[in-house]
Write an enzyme that holds these catalytic residues in place. Structure first.
Site, PDB file in Angstrom:
ATOM      1  N   LYS A 165       0.840  -1.195   0.000  1.00  0.00           N
ATOM      2  CA  LYS A 165       0.000   0.000   0.000  1.00  0.00           C
ATOM      3  C   LYS A 165       0.879   1.252   0.000  1.00  0.00           C
ATOM      4  O   LYS A 165       1.789   1.394   0.828  1.00  0.00           O
ATOM      5  CB  LYS A 165      -0.915   0.004   1.223  1.00  0.00           C
ATOM      6  N   LYS A 192     -13.976  -5.914  -9.080  1.00  0.00           N
ATOM      7  CA  LYS A 192     -14.488  -6.263  -7.763  1.00  0.00           C
ATOM      8  C   LYS A 192     -15.957  -6.668  -7.949  1.00  0.00           C
ATOM      9  O   LYS A 192     -16.771  -5.868  -8.435  1.00  0.00           O
ATOM     10  CB  LYS A 192     -14.394  -5.067  -6.810  1.00  0.00           C
TER      11      LYS A 192
HETATM   12  C1  0XW Z   1      -6.858  -5.646  -1.292  1.00  0.00           C
HETATM   13  N1  0XW Z   1      -8.254  -5.470  -1.536  1.00  0.00           N
HETATM   14  C2  0XW Z   1      -8.788  -6.496  -2.412  1.00  0.00           C
HETATM   15  C3  0XW Z   1      -8.980  -5.606  -0.214  1.00  0.00           C
HETATM   16  C4  0XW Z   1      -9.809  -4.420   0.004  1.00  0.00           C
HETATM   17  O1  0XW Z   1     -11.137  -4.633  -0.310  1.00  0.00           O
HETATM   18  C5  0XW Z   1      -9.206  -3.372  -0.860  1.00  0.00           C
HETATM   19  C6  0XW Z   1      -8.641  -4.101  -2.044  1.00  0.00           C
HETATM   20  C7  0XW Z   1      -7.594  -3.296  -2.759  1.00  0.00           C
HETATM   21  O2  0XW Z   1      -7.146  -3.664  -3.851  1.00  0.00           O
HETATM   22  O3  0XW Z   1      -7.217  -2.221  -2.245  1.00  0.00           O
HETATM   23 MG    MG Z   2      -6.529  -2.281  -5.354  1.00  0.00          MG
END
Ligand code: 0XW
Ligand code: MG
Length: 365
Positions: free
Chosen positions: A162, A260
């Site tokens: 991140k 998603k």
């Molecule tokens: C890693 N993720 C799949 C989990 C959370 O829902 C956010 C997402 C992402 O890619 O940030």
């Molecule tokens: Mg993401």
């Protein structure tokens, strides 16, 4: 086959690894999950699950899904299972995340009725499993490196780092993770936290490092403007909410998209966008915003039925959380997610783990 009963449950799913920290100071402690059970007039069950990540990740929040659930449940009674997606869209404009668990439950019921695992209804399995990644929240570089080493030792070879804050701090975090796990494949996910200038600063400082850039800025326009400045592969996640978004990204030279399931509204639209993205030549990740065993099974089936040459990776949410809502997922040894073998999603749901229903209507309710 028509829907005779709809039951909705709420399951709180704390994270096993503590607070999950995204750019912009966003922190979450777990998932707040809507679990839906459909029962058909033929006595076939189907289960679905949806959890947004808090209230600030996507334009989605758990309370919204629970408010929509009675409206959608009432509309689904008597609806053909095969037409659930159409009924949902005819009942409520927008709010795709609120529809996702209902759509998923209909696919589970169709698979169970057909006596086939869900991936056989979605294109058939290509290979044995899908590469898993783990996500490393924003923290001090030493803590990020320690987390990366722990996940690598647990078998994950792909890590999502991140970023999306101060570009200098993000660079330090990335360098620490790379030093700790030199053989891991890295994705730097800013979750839309940067302005274009921040992203260009990070790109310049890390030009020699191996990683894929994910969702640097919040808007599609910023991300597409940035594309020309990034020699490395770039994938979009939060910007992909519709088929039109996927086409726009492909036209601008974006290398991959993350679909998603909740964001787009369930398995039905996920399949459409996935197949179009594959035809457009992009890499595809099918995953979700949250959930446990039921939702992870849906990701497993959609991922394994994505052509392997275009399949990126996915997540094992049932290992992110401290509670389970079913059994059936095979071991994820080797950092691979394999689909359950049973019919439909292939999950035997732990009804007792879900508590009392928050909504229940239809035959014998
Ligand atoms: C890693 N993720 C799949 C989990 C959370 O829902 C956010 C997402 C992402 O890619 O940030
Ligand atoms: Mg993401």
């Amino acid at each position: 086959m028509r829907i005779a009963r709809v039951t909705c449950f709420r399951q709180l799913q704390p994270f096993a690894d503590g607070p999950y920290v995204l750019s912009g100071g966003r922190v979450d402690l777990g998932f707040d999950s809507l679990v839906v059970r459909l029962v058909t007039d033929a006595g076939v069950e189907g289960w679905g699950e949806m959890s947004p990540l808090g209230t600030m990740y996507d334009p989605a929040f758990a309370e919204g899904a629970f408010a929509a659930a009675p409206i959608l449940s009432a509309a689904l009674l008597g609806s053909p299972v095969a037409a659930v997606a159409r009924t949902l869209d005819a009942t409520l404009k927008g709010h795709p995340y609120a529809k996702s668990a209902f759509d998923m439950a209909a696919w589970d019921a169709l698979g169970r009725a057909a006596g086939l695992p869900l991936h056989d209804l979605l294109g058939g399995a290509d290979g044995q499993g899908t590469t898993l990644y783990r996500s490393i929240g924003r923290a001090e570089p030493e803590a990020m490196a320690a987390k990366a080493a722990e996940y690598r030792a647990r078998g994950y070879r792909r890590l999502q780092v991140k970023v999306g804050g101060d570009p200098g701090a993000d660079e330090a975090g990335l360098r620490a993770v790379l030093a700790a796990v030199p053989d891991a494949q890295l994705y730097c996910d800013a979750n839309g936290g940067w302005q274009t200038g921040d992203a260009r600063r990070f790109l310049a400082a890390t030009a020699a490092l191996p990683y894929v850039l994910e969702q640097p800025c919040a808007t599609m326009r910023e991300n597409l403007l940035l594309r020309a400045h990034a020699a490395r592969p770039m994938v979009l996640d939060e910007s992909i909410a519709t088929l039109a978004d996927a086409v726009e990204a492909a036209d601008a030279g974006i290398d991959g998209i993350t679909i998603k399931i909740a964001r787009v509204g369930g398995i039905t639209p996920t399949r459409v966008i996935r197949d179009a993205a594959v035809a457009l030549g992009m890499m595809v990740t099918v995953e979700d915003t949250g959930g446990a065993d039921i939702d992870t099974a849906a990701m497993a089936h959609l991922s394994i039925s994505t052509p392997s040459a275009r399949r990126a990776h996915t997540v094992d949410f049932h290992h992110w959380v401290t509670v389970a809502n079913g059994v059936g997922l095979p071991d994820t040894d080797g950092g691979m997610l394999r689909p359950p073998r049973g019919h439909g999603l292939g999950i035997d749901v732990f009804v007792d783990a879900l508590g009392d229903p928050v909504h229940d209507e239809g035959a014998s309710s």
